[in-house]
Design a protein around this motif. Structure first.
Motif, short mmCIF file in Angstrom:
data_model
loop_
_atom_site.label_atom_id
_atom_site.label_comp_id
_atom_site.label_asym_id
_atom_site.label_seq_id
_atom_site.Cartn_x
_atom_site.Cartn_y
_atom_site.Cartn_z
N LEU A 109 0.82 -1.21 0.00
CA LEU A 109 0.00 0.00 0.00
C LEU A 109 0.86 1.27 0.00
N SER A 110 2.00 1.25 0.71
CA SER A 110 2.89 2.42 0.70
C SER A 110 3.48 2.63 -0.69
N ASP A 111 3.88 1.53 -1.32
CA ASP A 111 4.45 1.64 -2.67
C ASP A 111 3.40 2.16 -3.64
N ARG A 112 2.17 1.70 -3.50
CA ARG A 112 1.09 2.16 -4.37
C ARG A 112 0.78 3.64 -4.10
N ALA A 113 0.81 4.05 -2.84
CA ALA A 113 0.49 5.44 -2.50
C ALA A 113 1.50 6.42 -3.07
N THR A 114 2.77 6.03 -3.06
CA THR A 114 3.83 6.96 -3.50
C THR A 114 4.26 6.75 -4.94
#
Length: 400
Positions: A109-114
């Motif tokens: 989710l962090s990779d997708r957010a950024t």
């Protein structure tokens, strides 16, 4: 004790511990997630104390598995926070353990957010400088420099990535990648996130995460932030006692159940009007108001209590052990007496749906016990909550 010993616990079980030093025993007790009990053979027995996850005490690792599947646990956590963790994003298997699953979800989710670039915004910066930039902090100017210029005590708005949302993501990624049992690929993604967020302030261990407000601007960050705050707010363990270092990741299951029940019941009761309040502190047992009461949930109708509900997350089979059951009934009797209600509701997690109702002798008070099975798909679980709401509303009353 052998190096790197691992103890596996179920949420409801008790297992023998390997040899423990006094410092290790004390650290386990201090963690608040593991009970340590002397065994008949002179050793020690370990059992869970309401938490699930992983804790490492020196070279001892204790893994506590939840009694509900990880996918169900994610639903409970996400529902209370209004986060739709879709299966293609969460992607946890039936046999996954909690810590690796949470780390994997945080990384994805962090990779997708950024992926589209770091979110940027304004933050207030305090600095001392020779020239005017932004606003002068008059109180600091007088206190530090007796009104002399320069230097100037300044406050200005600075635009960039060093904002609460990115600070929370970086802190959570840093915390997770240092915990045991994280897959190498997940650790690599979390390290990559840390490099991507290198211009963001690093939160110190134990520091409360900064506040942020959901809005259209940070919409793509919100699922990742929900997991990141789960990691940082009260569910991570990190301290040292003597020569023993303690760190880990834990989820308090009673708090998860109470939060889910409050959110889902509030929605289910909306059609009946009134307001459902959690942890209501307006009540006292005695007339002098010296003995406060704090029921989990109170449903107010026309500005008066109409129903009182308490969430009970108990081990399967223990909810109706004599001591536990009696303490719950006494507590609910106090709530009904203080709120002047004829009915109270105890809701037990993972108990069968048909539980007894207790009529109090010499008092017109009924204590209803309800079971809620958390190990089912979201749709039938929410139907069960709606049925529970109908029972509560149907038996609700105006106080005498």
């Amino acid at each position: 004790m052998s190096a790197g010993a691992v103890v596996r616990l179920s949420e409801t079980g008790e297992v023998p511990a390997p040899p423990l030093t006094p410092e290790q025993r004390g650290a386990l007790v201090r963690s608040g997630c593991v009970k340590v009990r002397a065994a008949a053979d002179g050793g020690w027995l370990l059992s869970a104390d309401g938490s699930v996850g992983v804790i490492r005490v020196g070279d001892l690792e204790v893994r506590i598995d939840p009694k509900v599947p990880i996918a169900r646990l994610f639903f409970l956590l996400g529902y209370a926070k209004r986060i739709d963790w879709r299966p293609e994003l969460v992607s946890v298997g039936a046999r996954d353990r909690l810590l690796p699953a949470v780390a994997g979800v945080l990384a994805r989710l962090s990779d997708r957010a950024t992926a589209q670039g770091l979110l940027q915004g304004y933050r207030v910066v305090h600095e001392t400088g020779p020239t005017l930039r932004g606003r002068i902090r008059a109180a600091d100017q007088l206190a530090r420099h007796l009104g002399r210029f320069p230097p100037l005590e300044l406050e200005c708005d600075q635009f960039g990535p060093d904002i609460p949302e990115n600070q929370i993501l970086r802190a959570a990624a840093a915390r997770m990648r240092h915990l045991p049992a994280i897959a190498p690929a997940v650790s690599a993604t979390l390290r990559q996130q840390d490099r991507k967020l290198r211009d963001v302030t690093v939160l110190t261990p134990g520091q409360r995460p900064p506040r942020w407000r959901p809005d259209a601007r940070n919409g793509r960050y919100q699922p990742a932030l929900a997991v990141a705050e789960l990691v940082l707010r009260g569910t991570s363990v990190e301290f040292a006692t003597g020569t023993v270092a303690v760190h880990g990741f834990l989820v308090q299951m009673p708090a998860v159940f109470e939060s889910f029940l409050e959110t889902s019941l509030r929605e289910a009761l909306r059609r009946h009007g009134g307001v459902l309040r959690g942890q209501d502190t307006a009540h006292h047992l005695d007339a002098a108001r010296r003995v406060p009461l704090r029921p989990d949930l109170v449903w107010w109708v026309d500005d008066r209590p109409a129903a009182v509900i308490d969430a009970k997350y108990k081990a399967v089979g223990a909810a109706y052990g004599e001591d536990v059951r009696h303490a719950d009934l006494y507590q609910m009797l106090a709530y009904c007496t203080a709120l002047n209600l004829r009915r109270g509701h105890l809701v037990y997690a993972n108990e069968p749906g048909d539980l007894p109702t207790h009529r109090v002798r010499h008092r017109d008070i009924d204590i209803h016990c309800h079971g809620l099975n958390l190990d089912q798909e979201p749709e039938p679980l929410l139907r069960d909550v709606a049925a529970l709401a109908e029972k509560i509303a149907g038996g609700a009353e105006r106080p005498r």
